[in-house]
Design a protein around this motif. Structure first.
Motif, short mmCIF file in Angstrom:
data_model
loop_
_atom_site.label_atom_id
_atom_site.label_comp_id
_atom_site.label_asym_id
_atom_site.label_seq_id
_atom_site.Cartn_x
_atom_site.Cartn_y
_atom_site.Cartn_z
N CYS A 232 0.86 -1.20 0.00
CA CYS A 232 0.00 0.00 0.00
C CYS A 232 0.89 1.24 0.00
CB CYS A 232 -0.92 -0.01 1.21
SG CYS A 232 -2.17 1.30 1.21
N MET B 254 -17.24 6.65 4.57
CA MET B 254 -16.02 6.07 5.14
C MET B 254 -15.02 7.21 5.33
SD MET B 254 -15.19 2.86 5.91
CE MET B 254 -15.82 1.70 4.70
N CYS C 17 -11.16 8.39 6.17
CA CYS C 17 -9.73 8.09 6.24
C CYS C 17 -9.04 9.18 7.05
CB CYS C 17 -9.11 8.02 4.84
SG CYS C 17 -9.43 6.49 3.97
N ASP D 31 -17.74 4.24 9.04
CA ASP D 31 -16.57 3.59 9.62
C ASP D 31 -15.33 4.40 9.29
OD1 ASP D 31 -15.12 1.75 11.06
OD2 ASP D 31 -15.66 0.02 9.83
N ARG E 36 -10.96 4.30 8.31
CA ARG E 36 -9.83 3.55 7.76
C ARG E 36 -8.55 4.36 7.96
NH1 ARG E 36 -13.13 0.35 7.99
NH2 ARG E 36 -13.87 -1.18 6.44
N ARG E 37 -7.43 3.65 8.15
CA ARG E 37 -6.10 4.25 8.25
C ARG E 37 -5.18 3.40 7.40
NH1 ARG E 37 -1.55 6.95 8.23
NH2 ARG E 37 -0.23 6.88 10.08
N LEU E 38 -4.80 3.90 6.20
CA LEU E 38 -4.06 3.10 5.23
C LEU E 38 -2.56 3.37 5.25
CD1 LEU E 38 -6.48 3.27 2.16
CD2 LEU E 38 -6.44 1.62 4.04
N GLU F 169 -5.15 7.22 0.08
CA GLU F 169 -6.43 7.55 0.70
C GLU F 169 -7.17 8.63 -0.09
OE1 GLU F 169 -5.30 6.47 5.33
OE2 GLU F 169 -4.95 8.50 4.59
N VAL G 137 -14.05 6.01 -0.66
CA VAL G 137 -14.24 6.62 0.66
C VAL G 137 -14.75 8.05 0.43
CG1 VAL G 137 -12.37 5.23 1.65
CG2 VAL G 137 -11.89 7.55 0.87
#
Length: 261
Positions: free
Chosen positions: A90, A143, A145, A172, A174-176, A182, A191
């Motif tokens: 990623c 979503m 981030c 929800d 997310r942390r990528l 992102e 997202v």
């Protein structure tokens, strides 16, 4: 010209295949650079500079950052270096072109998924040749981030406060570990919300124009719009309503930028 930039980025991405790379600290245990970062940046710099006369170049791994050029290439050779070191698949190359403090061209490539995002001002945003746009989801179905200020954990508390508030309203979180990935996920509708308290121009210069051309909204606090000569808090959203919601949550917690550099 964007086709040439895409070709350069794809060529540079082959250097990601290097297995025996060297890792060095940039003065903080959480902030590292690899020999691949350096080789990717060197190749991109060499290839980009002839494309525009009298253009400047700033890379994350550059020693000098000079912003006085009419045209300025801003490059992150590996956005998500920690992910790259850990083989998480990623990470991305990010190349933006700035004119008069506005992003006018952007290319973000994730070689692990073979996803090439790109845009030019006024010409739309694309992923692997297909036009993309942001989603139309509302806050409840969004979503989010975000991140917690990895390089200065003194700013973590307001980040957690913002996360707690948004999490109560959205679908929800997310942390990528890669701002470029992102932000481009936001541009193509995967997202809907993004916030990070301290990002640098190379983290978002390319994604800035991609999000705007995909119909999204992106900005900061204290300034009318994003700037590229300093780190800033960065906010992005799919719709104006979602952007204004996120901006209020952020400015309620941090009304002023809590740092200078």
């Amino acid at each position: 010209m964007i086709e040439k930039v895409i070709d350069i980025v794809r060529e540079a991405s082959r250097l990601f295949e290097e297995q025996k790379f060297v890792i060095k600290s940039k003065g903080d245990a959480t902030n590292n650079v690899t020999s691949v970062d350096l080789s990717v940046q060197a190749l991109i710099k060499e290839r980009l500079e002839p494309l525009l006369d009298s253009s400047g170049f700033i890379g994350e791994e550059s020693e000098d950052h000079e912003y006085h050029y009419d045209y300025l290439w801003i490059v992150d050779p590996i956005d998500g270096t920690s992910n790259f070191i850990r083989n998480l698949g990623c990470s991305a190359i990010s190349v933006g072109l700035i004119k008069d403090n506005e992003a006018i061209l952007g290319v973000v490539y994730n070689p692990f998924r073979d996803e090439m995002f790109y845009a030019e001002k006024g010409k739309g945003a694309f992923l692997n040749g297909k036009r993309i746009k942001v989603s139309d989801r509302d806050i409840e179905h969004s979503m989010f981030c975000t991140a917690m200020s990895l390089y200065n954990k003194n700013y973590a508390k307001p980040c957690f406060n913002i996360i707690e508030k948004v999490y109560s309203d959205c679908e929800d979180i997310r942390r990528l570990g890669s701002a470029a990935i992102e932000l481009t996920n936001l541009a193509c509708g995967r997202v809907e919300l993004y916030f990070e308290i301290r990002v640098f121009p190379w983290d978002f210069a390319a994604s800035d124009v991609i999000i705007r051309e995909a119909g999204g909204f992106l900005g900061t606090i204290e300034y009318d719009r994003t700037v590229f000569n300093r780190p800033i808090p960065l906010l992005a959203a799919n719709t104006k309503e979602n952007y204004e919601y996120l901006r209020k949550v952020v400015t309620d917690e941090i009304p002023l930028i809590p740092y200078r550099e």
